[in-house]
Scaffold this active site. Structure first.
Site, short mmCIF file in Angstrom:
data_model
loop_
_atom_site.label_atom_id
_atom_site.label_comp_id
_atom_site.label_asym_id
_atom_site.label_seq_id
_atom_site.Cartn_x
_atom_site.Cartn_y
_atom_site.Cartn_z
N SER A 1 4.02 1.98 8.45
CA SER A 1 3.63 1.00 7.44
C SER A 1 4.83 0.48 6.66
O SER A 1 5.73 1.26 6.33
CB SER A 1 2.68 1.66 6.43
OG SER A 1 1.40 1.64 6.96
N GLY A 2 4.81 -0.81 6.36
CA GLY A 2 5.89 -1.40 5.58
C GLY A 2 7.06 -1.83 6.43
O GLY A 2 7.92 -2.59 6.01
N ASP B 1 -0.80 -7.40 1.21
CA ASP B 1 -0.13 -6.09 1.37
C ASP B 1 1.38 -6.31 1.51
O ASP B 1 1.95 -6.10 2.59
CB ASP B 1 -0.73 -5.38 2.60
CG ASP B 1 -0.35 -3.92 2.64
OD1 ASP B 1 0.24 -3.42 1.66
OD2 ASP B 1 -0.65 -3.27 3.67
N HIS C 1 0.82 -1.22 0.00
CA HIS C 1 0.00 0.00 0.00
C HIS C 1 0.86 1.28 0.00
O HIS C 1 0.34 2.37 -0.25
CB HIS C 1 -1.04 -0.03 1.13
CG HIS C 1 -0.53 0.35 2.49
ND1 HIS C 1 -0.29 -0.56 3.48
CD2 HIS C 1 -0.24 1.57 3.02
CE1 HIS C 1 0.12 0.07 4.55
NE2 HIS C 1 0.17 1.37 4.30
C1 4AZ Z 1 -1.18 3.39 8.48
O1 4AZ Z 1 -2.10 4.10 8.12
C2 4AZ Z 1 -1.36 2.59 9.70
N1 4AZ Z 1 -2.24 0.95 14.29
C3 4AZ Z 1 -0.35 1.72 10.08
C4 4AZ Z 1 -0.52 0.98 11.23
C5 4AZ Z 1 -1.65 1.08 11.95
C6 4AZ Z 1 -2.66 1.94 11.59
C7 4AZ Z 1 -2.50 2.69 10.46
C8 4AZ Z 1 -1.78 0.24 13.19
O2 4AZ Z 1 -0.13 3.37 7.85
#
Ligand code: 4AZ
Length: 452
Positions: A402-403, A306, A259
């Site tokens: 993320s990632g 993902d 993503h």
């Molecule tokens: C995000 O939006 C995201 N709490 C990553 C992790 C989490 C929530 C959102 C986990 O990248």
């Protein structure tokens, strides 16, 4: 005494040039001493005290520096190789991440630790790490890196002799189920560069010992990381701005979340940076290729598949601060409630900004059954996902993480990639733990794209 001499010599006017020169020097010296004497008399007591203290401090510093240089400890590396005759070679020993390699390495490392911990070198011994297990007609040839701390003043020959003696003597005396052929034991000293290189090329190793902490913080507002603590952590940046975390899995490949590339897929707009600070990073690389999972959909909100791998334009230079994490075998099972760490530069709170210093938080694996409960994620967790965190909330990954990696250390202290930060409902909310891409589920896909 000098004054007396000058007075005596002064009586002999018209002496030889040598005597004259001596006379002049003596007079100059006498004058200097008188001037100094006057200067000292003129000095106020506090000034004298300052001078005396400065001289003492200066001397103490010089002595301290000399003692430090002579006595401070220095890492010394050795390579020990020997033949194990009661284990048949298994082709699975070729790869460091197989269960077979892991099990035999653990036995060898335990044996070596017991040998040195029970010897007079116990305080000098740091660690041992199996680097290769090679085939031999009568068994398995093990190559192990040993790390010790010796005072830098100790000679290399002397310390090599001590390590060699303990290894030979105690390997003979230690009763272990591993049969080591004594005649094959070979110990060679490695220079720091070679030793570092061997260890840095092994995945999942953390070089220094970092004390664990009770992780009740989320990455948000949590504990800052120290250099070398999470050496596999990468930042992937779109047009120079941090967008996502990623994990180093080889010197040219990173694994991250699909993503992250929802909006921009052109590799020329992406770079990767390494080291605990976003600015300035330890290293930075251009991206050659981005491979997103074929079944990941930008349009769907189910977060399935993902996962993406990123190929770098040039290889990372592995150091103790930047190197790879181990990928688990597809069959490996990380148990529920296992302690893991999630790391990233993500937001301190929902919709917040990224931070410059990498953060870490301890989270625990939550079973899919619990995570799929109605009050948690009500069935949204699929086989390719794993939940980690706490049902009480507080400790969690957040936007910008993320990632990035979710990692777990095995009993040898080697770190494996369990998950990839993927999604969650806000950050740190009760009953809404973080959801991660399950790496074992995508292990074969990662191998098919990268060969790792
Ligand atoms: C995000 O939006 C995201 N709490 C990553 C992790 C989490 C929530 C959102 C986990 O990248």
């Amino acid at each position: 005494m000098l004054r007396c001499c000058t007075v005596c010599c002064g009586a002999q006017d018209g002496g030889s040039p040598r005597e004259k020169s001596f006379l002049l020097t003596s007079e100059w010296y006498t004058e200097a001493v008188i001037q100094m004497d006057r200067a000292v008399r003129r000095l106020e007591p506090w000034k004298i005290a300052v001078i005396v203290v400065s001289v003492i401090v200066g001397l103490a510093l010089i002595i301290g520096l000399i003692t430090f240089l002579l006595c401070h400890d220095q890492d010394r590396y050795y390579n020990a190789s020997f033949l194990i005759t009661n284990v048949d070679y298994n082709p699975q020993y070729e790869r460091q991440t197989t269960e077979e390699f892991r099990n035999l390495s653990e036995d060898i490392e335990t044996m070596i630790s017991e040998i040195f911990r029970g010897s007079f070198l116990s305080k000098r011994y740091i660690r041992s790490h199996v680097v290769t297990l090679s085939p031999d007609p009568v068994g398995v040839l093990a190559s192990v890196v040993l790390v010790f701390k010796f005072p830098s003043a100790d000679s290399e020959e002397a310390t090599w002799g001590q390590v060699n003696r303990v290894l030979l003597r105690r390997l003979r005396a230690t009763s272990t189920f591993l049969n080591v052929d004594q005649s094959t034991i070979k110990l060679t000293e490695l220079n720091k560069e070679k030793g570092d290189n061997l260890l840095n090329n092994c995945c999942g190793i953390r070089r220094q010992a970092f004390s664990s902490f009770t992780g009740v913080e989320r990455i948000t507002g949590g504990q800052g990381a120290r250099e070398g603590e999470w050496p596999w952590q990468a930042s992937i940046q779109q047009d120079g701005t941090h967008r996502c975390g990623a994990s180093i899995i080889s010197n040219t490949w990173l694994v991250t979340a699909a993503h992250c590339f929802r909006e921009v897929k052109d590799p020329r707009r992406w770079t990767a940076s390494f080291g605990i600070l976003l600015r300035p990073p330890k290293q930075r690389k251009l991206v050659r290729r981005i491979i997103v999972h074929e079944r990941y959909s930008d349009l769907l909100t189910d977060h399935d598949n993902d996962v993406a791998v990123v190929e770098l334009a040039s290889p990372i230079e592995f150091t103790s601060e930047v190197h790879s994490v181990c990928l688990p075998e597809a069959s490996h099972v990380f148990p529920n409630n296992a302690s893991c760490f999630v790391t990233g530069w993500g937001a301190l709170e929902n919709d917040g900004y990224s931070v410059n210093l990498l953060r870490q938080a301890e989270v625990r694996i939550i079973s899919t059954e619990i995570c799929n409960r109605r009050q948690v994620y009500g069935g949204a967790i699929t086989a390719g996902m794993v939940c980690a965190g706490y049902l009480d909330g507080q400790v969690d990954a957040c936007q910008g993480d993320s990632g990035g990696p979710l990692v777990n250390a095995n009993s040898r202290g080697i770190w494996y990639l369990v998950g990839i930060v993927s999604w969650g409902d806000d950050c740190g909310k009760p009953n809404k733990p973080g959801v991660y891409t399950r790496v074992t589920y995508y292990r074969n896909w990662i191998n098919s794209k990268t060969g790792i």
